[in-house]
Design an enzyme around this catalytic site. Structure first.
Site, PDB file in Angstrom:
ATOM      1  N   PRO A  42       0.787  -1.224   0.000  1.00 55.27           N
ATOM      2  CA  PRO A  42       0.000   0.000   0.000  1.00 55.27           C
ATOM      3  C   PRO A  42       0.824   1.281   0.000  1.00 55.27           C
ATOM      4  O   PRO A  42       1.850   1.375   0.670  1.00 55.27           O
ATOM      5  CB  PRO A  42      -0.828  -0.107   1.282  1.00 55.27           C
ATOM      6  CG  PRO A  42      -0.191  -1.180   2.086  1.00 55.27           C
ATOM      7  CD  PRO A  42       0.489  -2.087   1.127  1.00 55.27           C
ATOM      8  N   ASN A  43       0.317   2.217  -0.767  1.00 58.47           N
ATOM      9  CA  ASN A  43       0.834   3.588  -0.873  1.00 58.47           C
ATOM     10  C   ASN A  43       2.105   3.710  -1.708  1.00 58.47           C
ATOM     11  O   ASN A  43       2.546   4.820  -2.003  1.00 58.47           O
ATOM     12  CB  ASN A  43       1.039   4.230   0.517  1.00 58.47           C
ATOM     13  CG  ASN A  43      -0.258   4.340   1.276  1.00 58.47           C
ATOM     14  OD1 ASN A  43      -1.219   4.881   0.753  1.00 58.47           O
ATOM     15  ND2 ASN A  43      -0.327   3.794   2.474  1.00 58.47           N
ATOM     16  N   ARG A  81       5.233  11.914  -3.538  1.00 58.26           N
ATOM     17  CA  ARG A  81       5.031  12.497  -2.214  1.00 58.26           C
ATOM     18  C   ARG A  81       6.212  12.095  -1.322  1.00 58.26           C
ATOM     19  O   ARG A  81       6.860  11.093  -1.579  1.00 58.26           O
ATOM     20  CB  ARG A  81       3.756  11.942  -1.534  1.00 58.26           C
ATOM     21  CG  ARG A  81       2.452  12.260  -2.226  1.00 58.26           C
ATOM     22  CD  ARG A  81       1.913  13.631  -1.795  1.00 58.26           C
ATOM     23  NE  ARG A  81       0.579  13.864  -2.349  1.00 58.26           N
ATOM     24  CZ  ARG A  81       0.323  14.218  -3.610  1.00 58.26           C
ATOM     25  NH1 ARG A  81       1.318  14.371  -4.462  1.00 58.26           N
ATOM     26  NH2 ARG A  81      -0.915  14.426  -4.024  1.00 58.26           N
ATOM     27  N   TYR A 130      11.293   8.817   0.824  1.00 60.32           N
ATOM     28  CA  TYR A 130      11.249   7.727  -0.160  1.00 60.32           C
ATOM     29  C   TYR A 130      11.944   8.060  -1.488  1.00 60.32           C
ATOM     30  O   TYR A 130      11.982   7.214  -2.378  1.00 60.32           O
ATOM     31  CB  TYR A 130       9.790   7.331  -0.411  1.00 60.32           C
ATOM     32  CG  TYR A 130       9.105   6.807   0.838  1.00 60.32           C
ATOM     33  CD1 TYR A 130       9.507   5.600   1.412  1.00 60.32           C
ATOM     34  CD2 TYR A 130       8.084   7.519   1.456  1.00 60.32           C
ATOM     35  CE1 TYR A 130       8.898   5.126   2.562  1.00 60.32           C
ATOM     36  CE2 TYR A 130       7.465   7.045   2.606  1.00 60.32           C
ATOM     37  CZ  TYR A 130       7.879   5.851   3.150  1.00 60.32           C
ATOM     38  OH  TYR A 130       7.280   5.379   4.284  1.00 60.32           O
ATOM     39  N   ASN A 184       8.194  -5.596  -1.248  1.00 63.21           N
ATOM     40  CA  ASN A 184       8.101  -4.508  -0.281  1.00 63.21           C
ATOM     41  C   ASN A 184       6.636  -4.443   0.117  1.00 63.21           C
ATOM     42  O   ASN A 184       5.818  -3.858  -0.594  1.00 63.21           O
ATOM     43  CB  ASN A 184       8.554  -3.178  -0.885  1.00 63.21           C
ATOM     44  CG  ASN A 184       8.490  -2.048   0.140  1.00 63.21           C
ATOM     45  OD1 ASN A 184       7.899  -2.200   1.215  1.00 63.21           O
ATOM     46  ND2 ASN A 184       9.083  -0.921  -0.192  1.00 63.21           N
ATOM     47  N   ALA A 236       3.219  -1.057   4.688  1.00 62.68           N
ATOM     48  CA  ALA A 236       2.800  -1.163   6.093  1.00 62.68           C
ATOM     49  C   ALA A 236       2.289  -2.562   6.450  1.00 62.68           C
ATOM     50  O   ALA A 236       2.271  -2.936   7.637  1.00 62.68           O
ATOM     51  CB  ALA A 236       1.733  -0.113   6.395  1.00 62.68           C
ATOM     52  N   GLU A 239      12.982  -9.424   1.090  1.00 64.92           N
ATOM     53  CA  GLU A 239      12.147  -8.320   1.581  1.00 64.92           C
ATOM     54  C   GLU A 239      12.942  -7.014   1.431  1.00 64.92           C
ATOM     55  O   GLU A 239      14.108  -6.956   1.808  1.00 64.92           O
ATOM     56  CB  GLU A 239      11.833  -8.596   3.061  1.00 64.92           C
ATOM     57  CG  GLU A 239      11.046  -7.507   3.755  1.00 64.92           C
ATOM     58  CD  GLU A 239      10.848  -7.829   5.254  1.00 64.92           C
ATOM     59  OE1 GLU A 239      11.157  -8.968   5.695  1.00 64.92           O
ATOM     60  OE2 GLU A 239      10.422  -6.919   5.982  1.00 64.92           O
ATOM     61  N   HIS A 292      12.896  -2.713   1.994  1.00 63.14           N
ATOM     62  CA  HIS A 292      12.314  -1.451   2.472  1.00 63.14           C
ATOM     63  C   HIS A 292      13.183  -0.301   2.003  1.00 63.14           C
ATOM     64  O   HIS A 292      14.409  -0.321   2.209  1.00 63.14           O
ATOM     65  CB  HIS A 292      12.179  -1.442   3.992  1.00 63.14           C
ATOM     66  CG  HIS A 292      11.257  -2.519   4.453  1.00 63.14           C
ATOM     67  ND1 HIS A 292       9.903  -2.443   4.258  1.00 63.14           N
ATOM     68  CD2 HIS A 292      11.509  -3.720   5.001  1.00 63.14           C
ATOM     69  CE1 HIS A 292       9.354  -3.560   4.698  1.00 63.14           C
ATOM     70  NE2 HIS A 292      10.301  -4.355   5.151  1.00 63.14           N
ATOM     71  N   ARG A 299      13.170   4.610  12.312  1.00 60.32           N
ATOM     72  CA  ARG A 299      11.851   5.234  12.344  1.00 60.32           C
ATOM     73  C   ARG A 299      11.067   4.744  13.570  1.00 60.32           C
ATOM     74  O   ARG A 299      11.650   4.213  14.506  1.00 60.32           O
ATOM     75  CB  ARG A 299      11.139   4.942  11.016  1.00 60.32           C
ATOM     76  CG  ARG A 299      11.949   5.481   9.817  1.00 60.32           C
ATOM     77  CD  ARG A 299      11.240   5.237   8.507  1.00 60.32           C
ATOM     78  NE  ARG A 299      10.000   6.008   8.426  1.00 60.32           N
ATOM     79  CZ  ARG A 299       9.088   5.825   7.464  1.00 60.32           C
ATOM     80  NH1 ARG A 299       9.277   4.902   6.522  1.00 60.32           N
ATOM     81  NH2 ARG A 299       7.996   6.559   7.453  1.00 60.32           N
TER      82      ARG A 299
HETATM   83  O1  CA2 Z   1      10.546   1.884   3.679  1.00 62.47           O
HETATM   84  C1  CA2 Z   1       9.705   1.203   3.079  1.00 62.47           C
HETATM   85  O2  CA2 Z   1       9.880   0.780   1.942  1.00 62.47           O
HETATM   86  C2  CA2 Z   1       8.356   0.907   3.757  1.00 62.47           C
HETATM   87  O3  CA2 Z   1       7.979  -0.434   3.395  1.00 62.47           O
HETATM   88  C3  CA2 Z   1       7.371   1.893   3.188  1.00 62.47           C
HETATM   89  C4  CA2 Z   1       5.987   1.827   3.838  1.00 62.47           C
HETATM   90  C5  CA2 Z   1       6.097   1.866   5.348  1.00 62.47           C
HETATM   91  O4  CA2 Z   1       4.813   1.671   5.928  1.00 62.47           O
HETATM   92  C6  CA2 Z   1       7.051   0.805   5.864  1.00 62.47           C
HETATM   93  O5  CA2 Z   1       7.128   0.927   7.278  1.00 62.47           O
HETATM   94  C7  CA2 Z   1       8.428   0.985   5.262  1.00 62.47           C
HETATM   95  C8  CA2 Z   1       5.138   2.985   3.377  1.00 62.47           C
HETATM   96  C9  CA2 Z   1       5.016   3.119   1.905  1.00 62.47           C
HETATM   97  C10 CA2 Z   1       4.494   4.473   1.583  1.00 62.47           C
HETATM   98  O6  CA2 Z   1       5.034   4.861   0.365  1.00 62.47           O
HETATM   99  C11 CA2 Z   1       4.967   6.166   0.013  1.00 62.47           C
HETATM  100  C12 CA2 Z   1       5.808   6.585  -0.982  1.00 62.47           C
HETATM  101  C13 CA2 Z   1       5.823   7.889  -1.362  1.00 62.47           C
HETATM  102  C14 CA2 Z   1       4.973   8.799  -0.765  1.00 62.47           C
HETATM  103  C15 CA2 Z   1       4.111   8.381   0.240  1.00 62.47           C
HETATM  104  C16 CA2 Z   1       4.108   7.058   0.627  1.00 62.47           C
END
Ligand code: CA2
Length: 147
Positions: free
Chosen positions: A11-12, A19, A24, A74, A77, A98, A100, A107
Site C-alpha cells: 500500500p501507498n 510524495r 522515499y 516490499n 505497512a 524483503e 524497504h 523510524r
Molecule cells: O521503507 C519502506 O519501503 C516501507 O515499506 C514503506 C511503507 C512503510 O509503511 C514501511 O514501514 C516501510 C510505506 C510506503 C508508503 O510509500 C509512500 C511513498 C511515497 C509517498 C508516500 C508514501
C-alpha cells in the site's frame, strides 16, 4: 526457459516519487522496474506490481507459485501487520527477498517488527530504491546456484 521474478509492492507505494521525497526519494515505481531490468541475469525476466489491497497481494503470491522462481517484496505497512502475507509466502517455494526503501530501524518502533522477515532469505533496508536491484541480483544468484 525464462525464469520470472515477481516484484510486489504494498500500500501507498504507488505514490513513490510523488510524495514525501525526503523519506522515499524522487524516483517512481517505473524507475524501479527500469533499474531492476538492467541488473537481471541472462535467462531471467521480471514483473513489477503494486496494490493497496492485502488480498490482491496474497493472490499474486499464490500466482507466483506457478509462474515465478523468486519474489522481491516490499509489503509496505502490511510488513508490520500481516500474518496472512507471511502465510502466503510460506506456501511459495522459491527465495523471497524483503525490501524497504527507508531504514525502518531509524523510524517509529512499530516499523521495527516484520512478519515477512520470518520467511525472507534476506532483508534489505534503507538503500532507497537500490534495494530492489540488490534483491533482484540476489534472487538471480540464489536461483542460478540452486540449478
Ligand atoms: O521503507 C519502506 O519501503 C516501507 O515499506 C514503506 C511503507 C512503510 O509503511 C514501511 O514501514 C516501510 C510505506 C510506503 C508508503 O510509500 C509512500 C511513498 C511515497 C509517498 C508516500 C508514501
Amino acid at each position: 526457459m525464462t525464469r520470472m521474478i515477481s516484484i510486489l509492492n504494498g500500500p501507498n507505494l504507488n505514490l513513490l516519487g510523488k510524495r514525501q521525497p525526503q523519506i522515499y526519494g524522487a524516483e517512481t515505481l517505473a524507475d524501479v522496474e527500469w533499474n531492476c531490468r538492467a541488473v537481471l541475469a541472462e535467462g531471467f525476466d521480471l514483473t513489477l506490481r503494486q496494490s493497496n489491497h492485502e488480498g490482491q497481494i496474497i493472490d499474486w503470491i499464490h500466482e507466483a507459485r506457478e509462474t515465478a522462481c523468486g519474489i522481491v517484496i516490499n509489503p509496505g505497512a502490511f510488513t508490520h501487520t500481516s500474518i496472512a502475507i507471511l502465510d502466503a509466502l510460506n506456501a511459495f517455494e522459491g527465495p523471497v527477498i524483503e525490501v524497504h526503501i527507508s531504514n525502518v530501524h531509524k523510524r517509529e518502533s512499530f516499523r521495527h517488527h516484520s512478519y515477512v522477515s520470518l520467511r525472507a532469505e534476506g532483508v534489505i533496508v534503507g538503500l532507497g530504491i537500490e534495494g530492489y536491484e540488490a534483491g533482484v541480483r540476489r534472487i538471480c544468484s540464489l536461483v542460478t546456484k540452486a540449478g
